[in-house]
Design a protein around this motif. Structure first.
Motif, PDB file in Angstrom:
ATOM      1  N   PHE A 189       0.236  -0.456  -6.786  1.00  0.00           N
ATOM      2  CA  PHE A 189       1.254   0.288  -6.031  1.00  0.00           C
ATOM      3  C   PHE A 189       1.089   0.037  -4.531  1.00  0.00           C
ATOM      4  O   PHE A 189       2.065  -0.183  -3.808  1.00  0.00           O
ATOM      5  CB  PHE A 189       1.126   1.793  -6.293  1.00  0.00           C
ATOM      6  CG  PHE A 189       1.563   2.237  -7.668  1.00  0.00           C
ATOM      7  CD1 PHE A 189       2.322   1.412  -8.483  1.00  0.00           C
ATOM      8  CD2 PHE A 189       1.223   3.483  -8.132  1.00  0.00           C
ATOM      9  CE1 PHE A 189       2.725   1.833  -9.747  1.00  0.00           C
ATOM     10  CE2 PHE A 189       1.628   3.923  -9.389  1.00  0.00           C
ATOM     11  CZ  PHE A 189       2.380   3.088 -10.201  1.00  0.00           C
ATOM     12  N   LEU A 190      -0.152   0.095  -4.063  1.00  0.00           N
ATOM     13  CA  LEU A 190      -0.424  -0.079  -2.640  1.00  0.00           C
ATOM     14  C   LEU A 190      -0.050  -1.470  -2.142  1.00  0.00           C
ATOM     15  O   LEU A 190       0.319  -1.642  -0.973  1.00  0.00           O
ATOM     16  CB  LEU A 190      -1.915   0.162  -2.356  1.00  0.00           C
ATOM     17  CG  LEU A 190      -2.399   1.612  -2.360  1.00  0.00           C
ATOM     18  CD1 LEU A 190      -3.917   1.653  -2.405  1.00  0.00           C
ATOM     19  CD2 LEU A 190      -1.886   2.352  -1.130  1.00  0.00           C
ATOM     20  N   LEU A 191      -0.140  -2.455  -3.027  1.00  0.00           N
ATOM     21  CA  LEU A 191       0.143  -3.820  -2.615  1.00  0.00           C
ATOM     22  C   LEU A 191       1.617  -4.028  -2.261  1.00  0.00           C
ATOM     23  O   LEU A 191       1.940  -4.896  -1.450  1.00  0.00           O
ATOM     24  CB  LEU A 191      -0.255  -4.801  -3.723  1.00  0.00           C
ATOM     25  CG  LEU A 191      -1.739  -5.149  -3.808  1.00  0.00           C
ATOM     26  CD1 LEU A 191      -2.029  -5.935  -5.078  1.00  0.00           C
ATOM     27  CD2 LEU A 191      -2.178  -5.940  -2.587  1.00  0.00           C
ATOM     28  N   ALA A 192       2.503  -3.246  -2.871  1.00  0.00           N
ATOM     29  CA  ALA A 192       3.939  -3.439  -2.631  1.00  0.00           C
ATOM     30  C   ALA A 192       4.315  -3.269  -1.160  1.00  0.00           C
ATOM     31  O   ALA A 192       4.873  -4.197  -0.549  1.00  0.00           O
ATOM     32  CB  ALA A 192       4.752  -2.500  -3.518  1.00  0.00           C
ATOM     33  N   PRO A 193       4.023  -2.113  -0.536  1.00  0.00           N
ATOM     34  CA  PRO A 193       4.367  -1.994   0.888  1.00  0.00           C
ATOM     35  C   PRO A 193       3.533  -2.915   1.769  1.00  0.00           C
ATOM     36  O   PRO A 193       4.009  -3.374   2.818  1.00  0.00           O
ATOM     37  CB  PRO A 193       4.086  -0.516   1.200  1.00  0.00           C
ATOM     38  CG  PRO A 193       3.125  -0.066   0.149  1.00  0.00           C
ATOM     39  CD  PRO A 193       3.478  -0.850  -1.078  1.00  0.00           C
ATOM     40  N   ALA A 194       2.295  -3.212   1.358  1.00  0.00           N
ATOM     41  CA  ALA A 194       1.441  -4.097   2.149  1.00  0.00           C
ATOM     42  C   ALA A 194       2.014  -5.512   2.174  1.00  0.00           C
ATOM     43  O   ALA A 194       2.097  -6.154   3.227  1.00  0.00           O
ATOM     44  CB  ALA A 194       0.025  -4.114   1.575  1.00  0.00           C
ATOM     45  N   VAL A 195       2.407  -6.009   0.998  1.00  0.00           N
ATOM     46  CA  VAL A 195       2.988  -7.349   0.907  1.00  0.00           C
ATOM     47  C   VAL A 195       4.317  -7.415   1.654  1.00  0.00           C
ATOM     48  O   VAL A 195       4.585  -8.369   2.396  1.00  0.00           O
ATOM     49  CB  VAL A 195       3.180  -7.746  -0.568  1.00  0.00           C
ATOM     50  CG1 VAL A 195       4.053  -8.997  -0.692  1.00  0.00           C
ATOM     51  CG2 VAL A 195       1.827  -7.993  -1.233  1.00  0.00           C
ATOM     52  N   ALA A 196       5.155  -6.381   1.463  1.00  0.00           N
ATOM     53  CA  ALA A 196       6.447  -6.350   2.147  1.00  0.00           C
ATOM     54  C   ALA A 196       6.262  -6.319   3.661  1.00  0.00           C
ATOM     55  O   ALA A 196       6.956  -7.031   4.406  1.00  0.00           O
ATOM     56  CB  ALA A 196       7.243  -5.136   1.684  1.00  0.00           C
ATOM     57  N   GLY A 197       5.324  -5.483   4.132  1.00  0.00           N
ATOM     58  CA  GLY A 197       5.076  -5.385   5.565  1.00  0.00           C
ATOM     59  C   GLY A 197       4.553  -6.682   6.158  1.00  0.00           C
ATOM     60  O   GLY A 197       5.004  -7.119   7.224  1.00  0.00           O
ATOM     61  N   ALA A 198       3.605  -7.314   5.459  1.00  0.00           N
ATOM     62  CA  ALA A 198       3.044  -8.574   5.950  1.00  0.00           C
ATOM     63  C   ALA A 198       4.115  -9.661   5.995  1.00  0.00           C
ATOM     64  O   ALA A 198       4.198 -10.420   6.965  1.00  0.00           O
ATOM     65  CB  ALA A 198       1.890  -9.010   5.049  1.00  0.00           C
ATOM     66  N   GLY A 199       4.942  -9.710   4.959  1.00  0.00           N
ATOM     67  CA  GLY A 199       6.012 -10.703   4.940  1.00  0.00           C
ATOM     68  C   GLY A 199       7.012 -10.489   6.059  1.00  0.00           C
ATOM     69  O   GLY A 199       7.470 -11.442   6.698  1.00  0.00           O
TER      70      GLY A 199
END
Length: 269
Positions: A189-199
């Motif tokens: 779950f945590l990876l979703a906003p992290a990946v979106a933010g980094a991208g």
């Protein structure tokens, strides 16, 4: 070039969701293969890889996202749980973003292959210890909100290649007594906003910097490979942790880090 991009996309997708550090692998693989670090000189490729892994999360966890979305408008105990998880996800992600954005330039200097190899080993041992000695008395329902926030904030350490977002969040979760399946699911779950933010940040850097986009077919291919391999990795991980400990990932990290150090020292000799 196609072979290099496909390999990097597959490595990103596998290592992003497994607790083995995607950033560490994306530093080590090019260094050992004699390629250029894609993060430092190929930001458009990095954006494509993040889009692909983001799609993988949407595909593999679709029912979970629907459940969390319904938590914003429904009622009842399951809705309260969904809202608590969403609050922890959003709150911890925003705090990390506020801290990390001003430090982007400094963090880039930490993309060192030797450091990544060492951290693979160190945090691999930490993962093994937390999983071996941590209890399993808490699940998604019984874990306190403060614990979810603490787990989310631990991602800050993963800004250094070799630590791993999935690895550090699972390590902290297991250390706090969260059972493996809940630890793995919340980590995803945590990876979703992290990946979106980094991208998004990398996309803005490309747009503002005016750098050439590169081959569109190549970027689309990288995105598709990352999405397909990533979705498979997510589903496999959730099945794996339901029956096995995290020891295999810890062993892999220590072995990969040790081998990388030997090869790096050999190449520099």
């Amino acid at each position: 070039m196609w072979g290099e991009v496909i390999i990097l996309a597959a490595v990103q997708a596998l290592a992003e969701f497994l607790p083995v550090s995607s950033s560490g692998h994306l530093v080590l693989v090019p260094a050992l293969a004699g390629w250029t670090d894609p993060f430092l000189t190929g930001l458009t490729l990095s954006v494509a890889l993040h889009v692909g892994t983001g799609l993988a999360l949407v595909i593999a966890l679709w029912s979970d996202w629907v459940w969390l979305a319904r938590g914003l408008v429904g009622k009842g105990h399951s809705v309260q749980l969904a809202r608590r998880l969403l609050a922890a996800l959003v709150g911890s992600t925003l705090l990390i973003g506020l801290i990390a954005l001003p430090l982007r330039g400094w963090l880039t200097t930490l993309r060192d292959p030797t450091l990544a190899a060492v951290l693979l080993i160190v945090f691999g041992l930490g993962l093994a210890a937390a999983d071996r000695f941590g209890t399993s008395r808490r699940d998604l329902t019984s874990t306190p909100f403060a614990f979810w926030v603490a787990i989310g904030l631990s991602q800050f350490a993963a800004l250094v290649p070799g630590v791993s977002r999935a690895g550090i969040t699972m390590t902290v979760a297991r250390g706090l007594g969260v059972e493996r399946q809940a630890a793995a699911r919340f980590s995803l779950f945590l990876l979703a906003p992290a990946v979106a933010g980094a991208g998004l940040v990398q996309f803005v850097d490309v747009a503002i910097g005016g750098k050439p986009v590169g081959s569109i077919p190549l970027l689309i291919g990288a995105t598709l490979v990352a999405a397909v391999v990533g979705a498979a990795a997510v589903r496999w991980l959730l099945r794996f942790v339901a029956r096995h400990s995290l020891a295999a990932f810890a062993i892999y990290r220590v072995a990969a880090g040790t081998l990388a150090l030997i090869l790096l020292l050999t190449l520099r000799a």
